[in-house]
Design an enzyme around this catalytic site. Structure first.
Site, mmCIF file in Angstrom:
data_model
loop_
_atom_site.group_PDB
_atom_site.id
_atom_site.type_symbol
_atom_site.label_atom_id
_atom_site.label_comp_id
_atom_site.label_asym_id
_atom_site.label_seq_id
_atom_site.Cartn_x
_atom_site.Cartn_y
_atom_site.Cartn_z
ATOM 1 N N GLU A 77 2.443 4.352 1.989
ATOM 2 C CA GLU A 77 3.342 5.509 2.056
ATOM 3 C C GLU A 77 2.577 6.802 1.853
ATOM 4 O OE1 GLU A 77 6.283 8.572 1.057
ATOM 5 O OE2 GLU A 77 4.598 7.906 -0.164
ATOM 6 N N ASP B 296 1.390 2.095 -3.472
ATOM 7 C CA ASP B 296 0.175 2.901 -3.398
ATOM 8 C C ASP B 296 0.375 4.256 -4.060
ATOM 9 O OD1 ASP B 296 1.938 3.532 -1.249
ATOM 10 O OD2 ASP B 296 0.322 4.570 -0.185
#
Length: 379
Positions: free
Chosen positions: A137, A72
């Site tokens: 994250e 991400d």
């Protein structure tokens, strides 16, 4: 174009804004499965996680080296401010531009290709390689790495070494690696008062006035002196609010939000007790809600740090600096199941910024450093 650069571009082209993986992990899984990795997708509340393992000749008795990372990326910000579209990999002046170029799709590509080269050169490698990848994250980090770690704990999975591909370098590739991180703990404090007319303070109780001396003491407190690996613990106010917006009303409460970044020289319980002691000394009526987002972790010098330092020196000629500065990372979760966790990746000067980029001259050397570490520890 090198294999690492090509895979980096493929990953950047997928607009994986947290927590949407946009099939980045599928792309990685295809490459890893071809090498003989056992790949497992672990989904949780819209988050995609990958645990992939390739055992070596020693089976479960062999050392296991894991690579941890995230697919991400943070949101792009205003698109009109980008020189080129953030999810169209673009080369300019020797740099590759795109969201995630530095944080951390180049690291993902580099370790995949490093693993391919390592397995081809060492088909009978003794130790195991693993990938722990998440799409959570950059977000709340509640359904990502921490969930995989919890699952691995229930299985009794042993991880001996872990490299986290965060962009740790400063000016040159390999000049800084992180062998630990500070813990992070936040507090939401509400100091109670009595609302009233500002012309009649004897009929009210101003929580701002009550809080001010305690706030000054908290701000001046030396929480610890740090140690050889960590700077002293810091306490900072992030938000302070009181009042209705009117100029003639004493507020009924004052709200304060603060954060500790703390080292291994302090504990959660110790810091909390000292805050309560200071607030109590000033006779405040209050409520305080605590939130611990990560404990500090530290990897002393050992096999992993030595291997990484040797690999960086062999590839770049640099003597790296071991550091614990910066914010939190998923290393805080992995340290629960792994005694040696070190973060290493490309320079971080453009991360989270408009026109994020990586210098192309660092792409293959990053892959080479990762491969050299594999060769030293699990060949």
């Amino acid at each position: 174009m090198s294999a690492t650069l090509a895979l980096t571009e493929q990953l950047i082209a997928r607009a994986s804004v947290t927590p949407d993986d946009q099939h980045c992990q599928q792309l990685m899984t295809e490459r890893l499965a071809a090498l003989g990795f056992e790949c497992e997708t672990i989904a949780s509340h819209g988050v995609t996680n990958l645990w992939a393992v390739k055992r070596g000749a020693d089976g479960r008795d062999g050392k296991l080296l894991a690579f941890a990372g995230h697919t991400d990326v943070v949101p792009t910000g205003p698109l009109e401010q980008w020189t080129s579209p953030p999810f169209v990999p673009t080369h300019r002046d020797g740099k590759l531009y795109g969201r995630g170029a530095a944080d951390m799709k180049t690291s993902l590509a580099a370790f995949v290709v490093a693993s391919e080269e390592f397995v081809a050169a060492h088909p009978g490698h003794r130790g195991a390689i693993a990938f722990l990848i998440t799409s959570d994250e950059e977000g709340p980090a509640t359904d990502g790495t921490v969930k995989v770690v919890e699952l691995l704990e229930t299985r009794g999975e042993r991880v001996d070494y872990c490299i986290v591909g965060e962009p740790t370098s400063s000016a040159e590739l390999g000049d800084v690696v992180k062998n630990g991180r500070r813990g992070s703990m936040s507090g939401e404090l509400v100091v109670k008062g009595v609302q009233g007319h500002i012309a009649y303070p004897h009929l009210a109780k101003n929580p701002i006035h009550l809080l001010a001396p305690a706030l000054a003491e908290l701000a001046a407190e030396q929480w610890d002196a740090g140690n050889e690996y960590f700077p002293p613990t810091t306490w900072q106010v992030s938000n302070l609010h009181a009042g209705t917006g009117a100029t003639n009303v004493i507020p009924g409460h004052a709200d304060l939000m603060f954060n500790f970044r703390f080292s291994t020289a302090s504990t959660v319980e110790g810091l909390q007790a000292r805050v309560h002691a200071i607030l109590g000394k000033h006779g405040l009526e209050y409520t305080l809600k605590w939130s611990v987002s990560g404990l500090p972790f530290l990897t002393p010098r050992g096999d992993l740090s030595n291997a990484l330092e040797n690999a960086i020196r062999a590839e770049t000629g640099l003597t790296t600096e071991l550091s614990t500065t910066g914010g939190t990372s998923d290393g805080r979760f992995i340290a629960r199941i792994c005694p040696q966790v070190i973060e290493f990746g490309p320079p971080n000067g453009s991360i989270h910024k408009i026109d994020e980029h990586i210098d192309v001259r660092f792409v293959d050397p990053l892959k080479n450093v990762y491969r050299r570490v594999l060769e030293q520890l699990i060949a």
